[in-house]
Design an enzyme around this catalytic site. Structure first.
Site, PDB file in Angstrom:
ATOM      1  N   VAL A  18       0.882  -1.182   0.000  1.00 14.39           N
ATOM      2  CA  VAL A  18       0.000   0.000   0.000  1.00 14.39           C
ATOM      3  C   VAL A  18       0.910   1.221   0.000  1.00 14.39           C
ATOM      4  O   VAL A  18       1.501   1.561   1.033  1.00 14.39           O
ATOM      5  CB  VAL A  18      -0.918   0.011   1.242  1.00 14.39           C
ATOM      6  CG1 VAL A  18      -1.836   1.234   1.208  1.00 14.39           C
ATOM      7  CG2 VAL A  18      -1.744  -1.272   1.327  1.00 14.39           C
ATOM      8  N   GLU A  19       1.057   1.826  -1.183  1.00 18.14           N
ATOM      9  CA  GLU A  19       1.975   2.967  -1.295  1.00 18.14           C
ATOM     10  C   GLU A  19       1.290   4.263  -0.879  1.00 18.14           C
ATOM     11  O   GLU A  19       0.082   4.307  -0.614  1.00 18.14           O
ATOM     12  CB  GLU A  19       2.525   3.030  -2.728  1.00 18.14           C
ATOM     13  CG  GLU A  19       3.336   1.776  -3.045  1.00 18.14           C
ATOM     14  CD  GLU A  19       4.018   1.792  -4.398  1.00 18.14           C
ATOM     15  OE1 GLU A  19       3.689   2.649  -5.239  1.00 18.14           O
ATOM     16  OE2 GLU A  19       4.889   0.932  -4.611  1.00 18.14           O
ATOM     17  N   ASN A  20       2.091   5.320  -0.806  1.00 20.61           N
ATOM     18  CA  ASN A  20       1.586   6.621  -0.353  1.00 20.61           C
ATOM     19  C   ASN A  20       2.322   7.718  -1.096  1.00 20.61           C
ATOM     20  O   ASN A  20       3.507   7.564  -1.427  1.00 20.61           O
ATOM     21  CB  ASN A  20       1.833   6.744   1.168  1.00 20.61           C
ATOM     22  CG  ASN A  20       1.053   7.893   1.768  1.00 20.61           C
ATOM     23  OD1 ASN A  20       1.456   9.044   1.685  1.00 20.61           O
ATOM     24  ND2 ASN A  20      -0.065   7.583   2.387  1.00 20.61           N
ATOM     25  N   ALA A  57       3.445  10.289   0.103  1.00 20.75           N
ATOM     26  CA  ALA A  57       4.640  10.489   0.928  1.00 20.75           C
ATOM     27  C   ALA A  57       5.371   9.146   0.915  1.00 20.75           C
ATOM     28  O   ALA A  57       5.069   8.256   1.718  1.00 20.75           O
ATOM     29  CB  ALA A  57       4.253  10.906   2.339  1.00 20.75           C
ATOM     30  N   CYS A  88       4.859  -2.588   2.850  1.00 22.16           N
ATOM     31  CA  CYS A  88       5.082  -3.790   2.048  1.00 22.16           C
ATOM     32  C   CYS A  88       3.951  -4.795   2.236  1.00 22.16           C
ATOM     33  O   CYS A  88       3.253  -4.793   3.269  1.00 22.16           O
ATOM     34  CB  CYS A  88       6.390  -4.460   2.456  1.00 22.16           C
ATOM     35  SG  CYS A  88       7.866  -3.610   1.892  1.00 22.16           S
ATOM     36  N   GLU A 106       4.243  -7.960   2.861  1.00 24.87           N
ATOM     37  CA  GLU A 106       4.516  -8.845   4.002  1.00 24.87           C
ATOM     38  C   GLU A 106       4.053  -8.196   5.296  1.00 24.87           C
ATOM     39  O   GLU A 106       3.511  -8.861   6.191  1.00 24.87           O
ATOM     40  CB  GLU A 106       6.019  -9.142   4.094  1.00 24.87           C
ATOM     41  CG  GLU A 106       6.594  -9.894   2.901  1.00 24.87           C
ATOM     42  CD  GLU A 106       7.074  -8.972   1.784  1.00 24.87           C
ATOM     43  OE1 GLU A 106       6.520  -7.865   1.615  1.00 24.87           O
ATOM     44  OE2 GLU A 106       8.014  -9.377   1.077  1.00 24.87           O
TER      45      GLU A 106
HETATM   46  O1  LIG Z   1       9.215  -7.819  -0.650  1.00 19.83           O
HETATM   47  C1  LIG Z   1       8.745  -6.757  -1.064  1.00 19.83           C
HETATM   48  C2  LIG Z   1       9.464  -5.870  -1.872  1.00 19.83           C
HETATM   49  C3  LIG Z   1       8.840  -4.704  -2.283  1.00 19.83           C
HETATM   50  N1  LIG Z   1       7.558  -4.454  -1.905  1.00 19.83           N
HETATM   51  C4  LIG Z   1       6.879  -3.247  -2.371  1.00 19.83           C
HETATM   52  C5  LIG Z   1       7.272  -1.965  -1.707  1.00 19.83           C
HETATM   53  C6  LIG Z   1       6.938  -0.942  -2.767  1.00 19.83           C
HETATM   54  O2  LIG Z   1       5.541  -0.622  -2.687  1.00 19.83           O
HETATM   55  C7  LIG Z   1       7.167  -1.688  -4.076  1.00 19.83           C
HETATM   56  C8  LIG Z   1       8.486  -1.318  -4.743  1.00 19.83           C
HETATM   57  O3  LIG Z   1       9.554  -1.479  -3.861  1.00 19.83           O
HETATM   58  O4  LIG Z   1       7.158  -3.058  -3.748  1.00 19.83           O
HETATM   59  C9  LIG Z   1       6.842  -5.320  -1.126  1.00 19.83           C
HETATM   60  O5  LIG Z   1       5.675  -5.108  -0.814  1.00 19.83           O
HETATM   61  N2  LIG Z   1       7.486  -6.443  -0.709  1.00 19.83           N
HETATM   62 ZN   LIG Z   2       9.386  -5.085   2.743  1.00 16.64          ZN
END
Ligand SMILES: O=c1ccn([C@H]2C[C@H](O)[C@@H](CO)O2)c(=O)[nH]1
Ligand SMILES: [Zn+2]
Length: 129
Positions: A40-42, A44, A50, A52
């Protein structure tokens, strides 16, 4: 593999408008339940989380604190490895021998143990004095 199927399904819900890199993760808890999460990106950027981390949060929120197995999937040329921070987060609830399946949407998989991914993990035992 049900865990990989869950990871693949939750990846569809990932919110990744900045990196365009959708990730899905699924955890088999010691209670037999599957917990899943997506990134879930933002706007900011450092506030993004991530996949996980989402799966771990779902597990703990449900009252489970032990990871038996993990699967992570992304549209990556090679099976996607958890980032360093997620390796540490997984180590909080998973024994060193817990298998982590790294996968691509194209069908490639690799299985590593948590100890393979994070040798010499910092644990609560290191705070004993
Ligand atoms: O193991 C990982 C590696 C990256 N990301 C996400 C973080 C970010 O939103 C996008 C690019 O790095 O991938 C994860 O969710 N898990
Ligand atoms: Zn991570």
């Amino acid at each position: 593999m049900p865990l990989l199927t869950a990871a693949r399904a939750v990846r569809e819900n990932a919110y990744a408008p900045y990196s365009n890199f959708k990730v899905g993760a699924a955890i088999l808890g010691a209670d037999g339940q599957i917990y899943s999460g997506c990134n879930v990106e933002n706007a900011a950027y450092p506030e993004g989380t991530c996949a996980e981390a989402g799966a771990i949060a779902a597990m703990v929120a449900a009252g489970c604190r032990e990871i038996r197995e993990v699967a992570v999937i992304a549209d990556s040329p090679d099976p996607v490895p958890p980032c360093g921070g997620c390796r540490q987060k997984l180590a909080e609830f998973a024994a060193p021998g817990v298998p982590v399946t790294l996968a691509t949407t194209g069908g490639a998989t690799r299985v590593a143990t948590l100890a393979d991914l994070l040798p010499g993990a910092f644990t609560p035992a290191h705070m004993d004095n």
